[in-house]
Design a protein around this motif. Structure first.
Motif, short mmCIF file in Angstrom:
data_model
loop_
_atom_site.label_atom_id
_atom_site.label_comp_id
_atom_site.label_asym_id
_atom_site.label_seq_id
_atom_site.Cartn_x
_atom_site.Cartn_y
_atom_site.Cartn_z
N ASP A 178 0.82 -1.22 0.00
CA ASP A 178 0.00 0.00 0.00
C ASP A 178 0.84 1.26 0.00
O ASP A 178 0.30 2.38 0.02
N GLY A 179 2.17 1.13 0.01
CA GLY A 179 3.05 2.29 -0.04
C GLY A 179 3.16 3.06 1.25
O GLY A 179 3.79 4.13 1.28
N SER A 180 2.61 2.52 2.34
CA SER A 180 2.57 3.28 3.59
C SER A 180 3.81 3.13 4.45
O SER A 180 4.03 3.90 5.37
N ARG A 181 4.65 2.12 4.17
CA ARG A 181 5.76 1.83 5.05
C ARG A 181 6.94 1.28 4.25
O ARG A 181 6.76 0.50 3.32
N THR A 182 8.16 1.69 4.64
CA THR A 182 9.37 1.16 4.03
C THR A 182 10.11 0.32 5.05
O THR A 182 10.42 0.78 6.16
N PHE A 183 10.39 -0.91 4.68
CA PHE A 183 11.11 -1.84 5.55
C PHE A 183 12.58 -1.92 5.15
O PHE A 183 12.90 -1.93 3.96
N SER A 184 13.46 -2.04 6.13
CA SER A 184 14.82 -2.47 5.88
C SER A 184 14.82 -3.99 5.90
O SER A 184 14.22 -4.60 6.80
N THR A 185 15.45 -4.61 4.93
CA THR A 185 15.37 -6.06 4.81
C THR A 185 16.76 -6.70 4.86
O THR A 185 17.73 -6.15 4.34
N SER A 186 16.82 -7.88 5.47
CA SER A 186 18.00 -8.73 5.44
C SER A 186 17.52 -10.12 5.05
O SER A 186 16.60 -10.66 5.67
N ALA A 187 18.14 -10.70 4.00
CA ALA A 187 17.60 -11.95 3.48
C ALA A 187 18.71 -12.92 3.11
O ALA A 187 19.76 -12.53 2.57
N PHE A 188 18.47 -14.21 3.40
CA PHE A 188 19.33 -15.30 2.98
C PHE A 188 18.52 -16.21 2.06
O PHE A 188 17.36 -16.51 2.36
N SER A 189 19.12 -16.64 0.96
CA SER A 189 18.42 -17.54 0.04
C SER A 189 19.42 -18.46 -0.63
O SER A 189 20.63 -18.18 -0.67
N GLY A 190 18.92 -19.56 -1.17
CA GLY A 190 19.80 -20.52 -1.83
C GLY A 190 19.03 -21.44 -2.75
O GLY A 190 17.80 -21.54 -2.66
N VAL A 191 19.76 -22.11 -3.64
CA VAL A 191 19.16 -23.00 -4.63
C VAL A 191 20.02 -24.25 -4.77
O VAL A 191 21.26 -24.17 -4.75
#
Length: 223
Positions: A101-114
């Protein structure tokens, strides 16, 4: 547009490089017009930035940073063993995500793998990820798994993919079926059936808001 210079010591890139680590570490795209939704972390880099990647035998290491100092690191290992080819990837992303909805900006930290295995004309893979979204007064945890199979028989290539994830008490789900039929050298007819659904709210914030069913057909010429 991007510029690069490389040698045995690696490659330096400048410009629109936001998708470099993603492309090196992602699951293989589905056949035809298959597009599996949510099969990525929410946070991503801005278009412009710089980075570096280097190969050491079967390993490729890469790191990119954008103009806002968000960064993306990846590692890929790929080597055949007997009659099979194996590929393993890992990725860490530190970035931002704007709620649906454009109301909030999050700082993100992410781990992913394949993890991927190819045998003959058939490929199977499995991807997974964890992402932590942080903002003033609201923290959200997300995890997901994606899997798929792609095979080619003569002029026909078919892929089937599925995805499931959870965002706190909500969920995300998607599926994709893709078909590619080779008509002539470089010319193909492509079909895709795609489904996606994720509507998650926390308090007054809509973290995600997607519900879609698509059937896509196209003719494609590539060389």
């Amino acid at each position: 547009m991007a510029f690069s210079v490389g040698s045995y010591w690696g490659t330096v890139l400048v410009g629109n490089i936001s998708g470099v680590v993603r492309e090196q570490t992602r699951r293989l795209r589905g056949a035809g017009n298959a597009m599996l939704a949510f099969d990525n972390v929410f946070g991503g880099l801005e278009d412009d930035g710089g980075g570096y990647f280097v190969r050491f035998g079967p390993w490729v290491f890469s790191g990119m940073m954008d103009e806002d100092e968000n960064f993306d690191f990846g590692a890929v290992y790929q080597r055949p063993t007997g009659t099979r080819d194996y590929r393993l990837t890992a990725r860490y992303t530190d970035s931002e995500y704007v709620s649906a909805d454009g109301s909030r900006t999050f700082s993100t930290s992410a781990f992913s793998g394949v993890g991927e295995m190819i045998y003959g004309s058939t490929m199977w893979d499995l991807g997974a990820g964890y992402e932590y979204l942080d903002s003033d007064g609201l923290n959200v945890e997300r995890w997901y798994v994606s899997t798929g199979m792609r095979t080619k028989t003569g002029v026909l290539t078919v892929s089937v993919e599925g995805h499931y994830g959870e965002i706190e008490s909500g969920h995300e789900a998607s599926a994709a079926l893709g078909v590619q039929y080779d008509l002539a050298r470089g010319l193909s007819a492509n079909l895709g059936f795609n489904y996606a659904e994720s509507r998650v709210s926390r308090g007054d914030t809509k973290v995600t808001d997607t519900k879609a069913k698509q059937v896509n057909f196209s003719m494609r010429y590539s060389f």
